[in-house]
Design a protein around this motif. Structure first.
Motif, PDB file in Angstrom:
ATOM      1  N   HIS A  49      50.227  18.725  26.191  1.00 45.64           N
ATOM      2  CA  HIS A  49      50.785  18.887  27.542  1.00 45.64           C
ATOM      3  C   HIS A  49      52.283  19.218  27.483  1.00 45.64           C
ATOM      4  N   LEU A  50      52.995  18.604  26.554  1.00 46.64           N
ATOM      5  CA  LEU A  50      54.419  18.917  26.402  1.00 46.64           C
ATOM      6  C   LEU A  50      54.609  20.380  25.989  1.00 46.64           C
ATOM      7  N   ARG A  51      53.742  20.842  25.088  1.00 53.25           N
ATOM      8  CA  ARG A  51      53.837  22.227  24.623  1.00 53.25           C
ATOM      9  C   ARG A  51      53.604  23.195  25.793  1.00 53.25           C
ATOM     10  N   ALA A  52      52.625  22.888  26.632  1.00 55.30           N
ATOM     11  CA  ALA A  52      52.342  23.761  27.786  1.00 55.30           C
ATOM     12  C   ALA A  52      53.540  23.810  28.735  1.00 55.30           C
ATOM     13  N   LEU A  53      54.161  22.674  28.967  1.00 49.80           N
ATOM     14  CA  LEU A  53      55.329  22.645  29.853  1.00 49.80           C
ATOM     15  C   LEU A  53      56.526  23.339  29.203  1.00 49.80           C
ATOM     16  N   GLU A  54      56.643  23.212  27.890  1.00 46.65           N
ATOM     17  CA  GLU A  54      57.723  23.898  27.178  1.00 46.65           C
ATOM     18  C   GLU A  54      57.513  25.414  27.239  1.00 46.65           C
ATOM     19  N   GLU A  55      56.281  25.880  27.055  1.00 43.40           N
ATOM     20  CA  GLU A  55      55.993  27.315  27.116  1.00 43.40           C
ATOM     21  C   GLU A  55      56.263  27.892  28.504  1.00 43.40           C
ATOM     22  N   ALA A  56      56.102  27.054  29.519  1.00 43.66           N
ATOM     23  CA  ALA A  56      56.409  27.485  30.889  1.00 43.66           C
ATOM     24  C   ALA A  56      57.911  27.410  31.174  1.00 43.66           C
ATOM     25  N   GLU A  57      58.661  26.968  30.169  1.00 44.48           N
ATOM     26  CA  GLU A  57      60.125  26.806  30.271  1.00 44.48           C
ATOM     27  C   GLU A  57      60.522  25.750  31.295  1.00 44.48           C
ATOM     28  N   TYR A  58      59.656  24.745  31.433  1.00 40.56           N
ATOM     29  CA  TYR A  58      59.953  23.624  32.321  1.00 40.56           C
ATOM     30  C   TYR A  58      60.579  22.458  31.565  1.00 40.56           C
ATOM     31  N   LEU A  59      60.512  22.504  30.238  1.00 41.03           N
ATOM     32  CA  LEU A  59      61.077  21.457  29.383  1.00 41.03           C
ATOM     33  C   LEU A  59      61.976  22.065  28.324  1.00 41.03           C
ATOM     34  N   GLN A  60      62.970  21.292  27.942  1.00 42.21           N
ATOM     35  CA  GLN A  60      63.805  21.649  26.793  1.00 42.21           C
ATOM     36  C   GLN A  60      63.566  20.579  25.739  1.00 42.21           C
ATOM     37  N   VAL A  61      63.340  21.009  24.518  1.00 44.28           N
ATOM     38  CA  VAL A  61      63.023  20.095  23.426  1.00 44.28           C
ATOM     39  C   VAL A  61      64.185  20.059  22.454  1.00 44.28           C
ATOM     40  N   GLU A  62      64.523  18.857  22.005  1.00 41.75           N
ATOM     41  CA  GLU A  62      65.565  18.708  20.995  1.00 41.75           C
ATOM     42  C   GLU A  62      65.027  17.829  19.872  1.00 41.75           C
ATOM     43  N   LYS A  63      65.084  18.353  18.645  1.00 43.08           N
ATOM     44  CA  LYS A  63      64.615  17.604  17.476  1.00 43.08           C
ATOM     45  C   LYS A  63      65.810  17.275  16.606  1.00 43.08           C
ATOM     46  N   GLN A  64      65.882  16.018  16.196  1.00 38.74           N
ATOM     47  CA  GLN A  64      66.976  15.575  15.336  1.00 38.74           C
ATOM     48  C   GLN A  64      66.494  14.401  14.493  1.00 38.74           C
ATOM     49  N   PHE A  65      67.286  13.999  13.560  1.00 36.39           N
ATOM     50  CA  PHE A  65      66.988  12.821  12.762  1.00 36.39           C
ATOM     51  C   PHE A  65      67.898  11.688  13.206  1.00 36.39           C
ATOM     52  N   VAL A  66      67.301  10.534  13.406  1.00 31.89           N
ATOM     53  CA  VAL A  66      68.064   9.314  13.670  1.00 31.89           C
ATOM     54  C   VAL A  66      67.876   8.470  12.414  1.00 31.89           C
ATOM     55  N   GLY A  67      68.937   8.407  11.598  1.00 34.09           N
ATOM     56  CA  GLY A  67      68.781   7.822  10.273  1.00 34.09           C
ATOM     57  C   GLY A  67      67.914   8.761   9.464  1.00 34.09           C
ATOM     58  N   ARG A  68      66.808   8.276   8.978  1.00 34.70           N
ATOM     59  CA  ARG A  68      65.877   9.135   8.226  1.00 34.70           C
ATOM     60  C   ARG A  68      64.630   9.475   9.031  1.00 34.70           C
ATOM     61  N   LYS A  69      64.595   9.016  10.268  1.00 28.79           N
ATOM     62  CA  LYS A  69      63.399   9.241  11.085  1.00 28.79           C
ATOM     63  C   LYS A  69      63.606  10.422  12.040  1.00 28.79           C
ATOM     64  N   GLN A  75      63.749  17.100  27.950  1.00 31.38           N
ATOM     65  CA  GLN A  75      64.570  17.123  29.153  1.00 31.38           C
ATOM     66  C   GLN A  75      64.027  18.212  30.066  1.00 31.38           C
ATOM     67  N   ALA A  76      63.940  17.925  31.349  1.00 31.74           N
ATOM     68  CA  ALA A  76      63.495  18.947  32.297  1.00 31.74           C
ATOM     69  C   ALA A  76      64.583  19.994  32.433  1.00 31.74           C
ATOM     70  N   THR A  77      64.187  21.258  32.437  1.00 30.72           N
ATOM     71  CA  THR A  77      65.151  22.351  32.654  1.00 30.72           C
ATOM     72  C   THR A  77      65.393  22.497  34.160  1.00 30.72           C
ATOM     73  N   ALA A  78      66.405  23.265  34.508  1.00 30.13           N
ATOM     74  CA  ALA A  78      66.662  23.532  35.934  1.00 30.13           C
ATOM     75  C   ALA A  78      65.457  24.235  36.554  1.00 30.13           C
ATOM     76  N   THR A  79      64.858  25.147  35.805  1.00 32.72           N
ATOM     77  CA  THR A  79      63.655  25.844  36.281  1.00 32.72           C
ATOM     78  C   THR A  79      62.515  24.852  36.509  1.00 32.72           C
ATOM     79  N   GLY A  80      62.357  23.920  35.573  1.00 37.82           N
ATOM     80  CA  GLY A  80      61.313  22.907  35.693  1.00 37.82           C
ATOM     81  C   GLY A  80      61.531  21.988  36.883  1.00 37.82           C
TER      82      GLY A  80
END
Length: 102
Positions: A49-69, A75-80
């Motif tokens: 479901h997140l992927r579908a909303l991301e493809e519709a450009e309704y979500l912005q995804v941010e991937k990072q490491f917190v420590g080693r995890k 985050q909802a985009t303005a369009t979303g």
């Protein structure tokens, strides 16, 4: 056809997507685990479901490491936000126009 029906958005028809967007309208940014716990969805179901909303450009995804995890936040985009508000307004108009006391 009533004009407001055109704003009922198929991207938000599922309970999961409605829940995801509802959470993201209240919280600025939410991580995957919080969404999973809040909405009580499986990893695979939530991810699809997140992927579908991301493809519709309704979500912005941010991937990072917190420590080693790895940590993925959404985050909802303005369009979303605009699309979701339009969807909610259309649902409200649909309900109000079909109340028995109207």
């Amino acid at each position: 056809m009533k004009d407001y029906l055109e704003n009922i958005n198929k991207a938000f028809e599922s309970k999961a997507r409605l829940g995801i967007m509802s959470v993201l309208m209240v919280e600025e940014r939410v991580d995957f685990s919080t969404l999973k716990d809040t909405l009580q969805l499986t990893d695979g179901n939530l991810a699809s479901h997140l992927r579908a909303l991301e493809e519709a450009e309704y979500l912005q995804v941010e991937k990072q490491f917190v420590g080693r995890k790895p940590n993925t936040t959404y985050q909802a985009t303005a369009t979303g936000r605009e699309a979701f508000n339009n969807h909610l307004d259309a649902l409200e108009q649909l309900i109000l126009s079909n109340r028995k006391d109207n």
